[in-house]
Design an enzyme around this catalytic site. Structure first.
Site, PDB file in Angstrom:
ATOM      1  N   ASP A 186       0.853  -1.187   0.000  1.00 37.49           N
ATOM      2  CA  ASP A 186       0.000   0.000   0.000  1.00 37.49           C
ATOM      3  C   ASP A 186       0.890   1.238   0.000  1.00 37.49           C
ATOM      4  OD1 ASP A 186       0.825  -0.735   2.644  1.00 37.49           O
ATOM      5  OD2 ASP A 186      -0.662   0.626   3.487  1.00 37.49           O
ATOM      6  N   GLU A 198      -0.116  -1.268   5.763  1.00 43.16           N
ATOM      7  CA  GLU A 198       1.008  -0.839   6.601  1.00 43.16           C
ATOM      8  C   GLU A 198       0.995   0.660   6.835  1.00 43.16           C
ATOM      9  OE1 GLU A 198       5.098   0.590   7.587  1.00 43.16           O
ATOM     10  OE2 GLU A 198       3.821   1.100   5.872  1.00 43.16           O
TER      11      GLU A 198
END
Length: 458
Positions: free
Chosen positions: A79, A145
């Site tokens: 991400d 994350e």
């Protein structure tokens, strides 16, 4: 081991890694919206002949090479943060571009470049027979994350029930091998007041004024010295053996803890009324020797917090945002500090691989990278936080970092990474498993890990 063959294979895969990374950059993949990039990674792994590729309930994509019982994992979060103000970008952050040396676009350094190198590093292992007997390689594209670092690995550990022998994090390391970093936590302070008409403020109890006192004390906690000249001793105190006798050396390596007010909120009936509540968020970076309990207590013990007594509540944030699959893994916003001994076998395996492949100093591809890398020790630490907060910080699974790109590029406009880094990292990942010597383990590879200091969050 034929290091020349490893380097040759990594260099040959350079163009493919570049294309793969540019494909990932072109797919917007902010936290909780990673679905399309997950499937692009799955496609690449299957094309390269991974033995198994799966997507777990949270949405992490996991590729497997080998069939042993013991696991060596390579982790990359896939991400990214958003692009911010588009006017700060010179080119489209998703279309990007490349030169003979760099790749431009959101996620190049932080940290889809690591995903490209890891994916091809495991392929080189399979090509050249570099997976040790009894082991298998786990390549993880982890999600969310940026929203909640380490939560993805809480899911892998507690739900998927996967426990590797050690993990390589591919977060950007500026050409260095990183053996730890500070932890962090997200603290909230709420203050109650009593509203009244703004024409007669003395009838009420202004929560914003109370918070103003607390804000000054939070600032003092970060900026003050640790001597007897001040009532609030600053966080720098943890570098002093007087205040941190067991871990001051580790704290000096990682750097002092910090705190800063990152957000402020209020409620009031109108612009013509006294505020009846106020709240702030505090970003707290934690060094060795600090625990979530000690950090909460520091805020609770501030003179202004004590002054306002029961009108003040100090707490820790929780995270419960659904992943792209709809799965929710609720967890507290506590991200533990971790640090390894330089002699730990998993750290030493990376050092030995770097020495054999690339020498004993950091590499750079151009003057931009050179300015950040030249003269720095090969073995060092991150400034920011990574999934290591859960991998090692919570669960004690040894973790070590080596990844393409630069910390300074993370979250910045005009983000770039270096093509040479992709090749260097893929080659090193391929060499590490055969250099890992678990028999060299000491009683603990960990120098400091917060879960060993009395924390009881489960």
């Amino acid at each position: 081991m034929d290091y020349a063959a490893i380097k040759k294979a990594a260099e040959a895969y350079g163009p493919a890694m570049t294309k793969f990374l540019r494909d990932m950059i072109a797919i917007p993949s902010e936290s909780c919206e990673e679905k399309n990039v997950v499937y692009r990674i799955k496609e690449e792994m299957e094309k390269l002949g991974y033995d198994k590729v799966e997507i777990d309930g949270l949405g992490n994509v996991i590729g497997w090479m080998g069939d042993g019982d013991k696991i060596i994992a390579i982790d990359s979060h896939i991400d990214t943060v958003g692009i911010g103000n588009i006017n700060n970008w010179e080119k489209d952050p998703y279309e990007g571009y490349e030169t003979d040396k760099i790749i431009y676009g959101r996620g190049g350094s932080d940290q889809e470049g690591g995903m490209a190198s890891a994916t091809y590093g495991a392929k080189i292992m399979k090509d050249l027979g570099l997976i040790p007997e009894g082991y298998k390689i786990m390549v993880v594209g982890s999600v969310q994350e940026e929203d909640c670092d380490g939560m993805c690995w809480q899911y892998i550990y507690n739900v998927d029930k996967i426990v590797p022998e050690f993990v390589i994090s591919t977060e950007p390391t500026d050409g260095g091998i990183y053996r730890g970093h500070r932890g962090r936590m997200e603290i909230r302070v709420d203050v109650k007041g009593v509203s009244c008409h703004g024409s007669a403020p003395e009838r009420g109890d202004n929560a914003i004024y109370k918070m103003a006192d607390i804000l000054q004390d939070v600032r003092a906690l970060n900026e003050n010295p640790a001597d007897d000249s001040v009532e609030i001793k600053g966080l720098v105190k943890m570098l002093d053996p007087k205040y941190n006798p067991d871990h001051y050396e580790d704290a000096r390596f990682l750097g002092r803890g910090t705190c800063t007010t990152s957000q402020i909120f209020y409620t009031s009936p109108s612009r013509c009324a006294v505020a009846d509540s106020c709240a702030i968020s505090i970003d707290r970076r934690m060094t060795a020797g600090e625990t979530y309990k000690s950090c909460l207590k520091e805020i609770e013990d501030l003179p202004s917090v004590k002054k306002y007594g029961d009108d003040v509540k100090v707490s820790m944030y929780w995270y419960d945002r659904p992943s792209w699959t709809g799965e929710v893994y609720k967890t507290e916003c506590f991200f533990p500090t971790w640090i390894n001994k330089e002699t730990a076998p998993h750290v030493q395996a990376l050092v030995d691989a770097h020495h054999a492949l690339w020498g004993d100093t950091r590499l750079w591809a151009d003057d931009t990278a050179k300015a950040k890398r030249e003269g720095r020790p090969l073995t060092d630490k991150w400034t920011f936080s990574t999934n290591g907060v859960s991998i090692q910080g919570r669960y004690g699974i040894p973790c070590v970092g080596f990844g393409p790109g630069a910390e300074s590029q993370a979250h910045a406009p005009n983000e770039i990474t270096w093509k040479q880094d992709l090749v260097v990292c893929a080659a090193l990942y391929a060499a590490v498993p055969m250099l890992y010597k678990p028999g060299d383990k000491e009683e603990s590879a960990t120098s400091f890990r917060q879960e060993l200091t009395g924390n009881d969050i489960k």
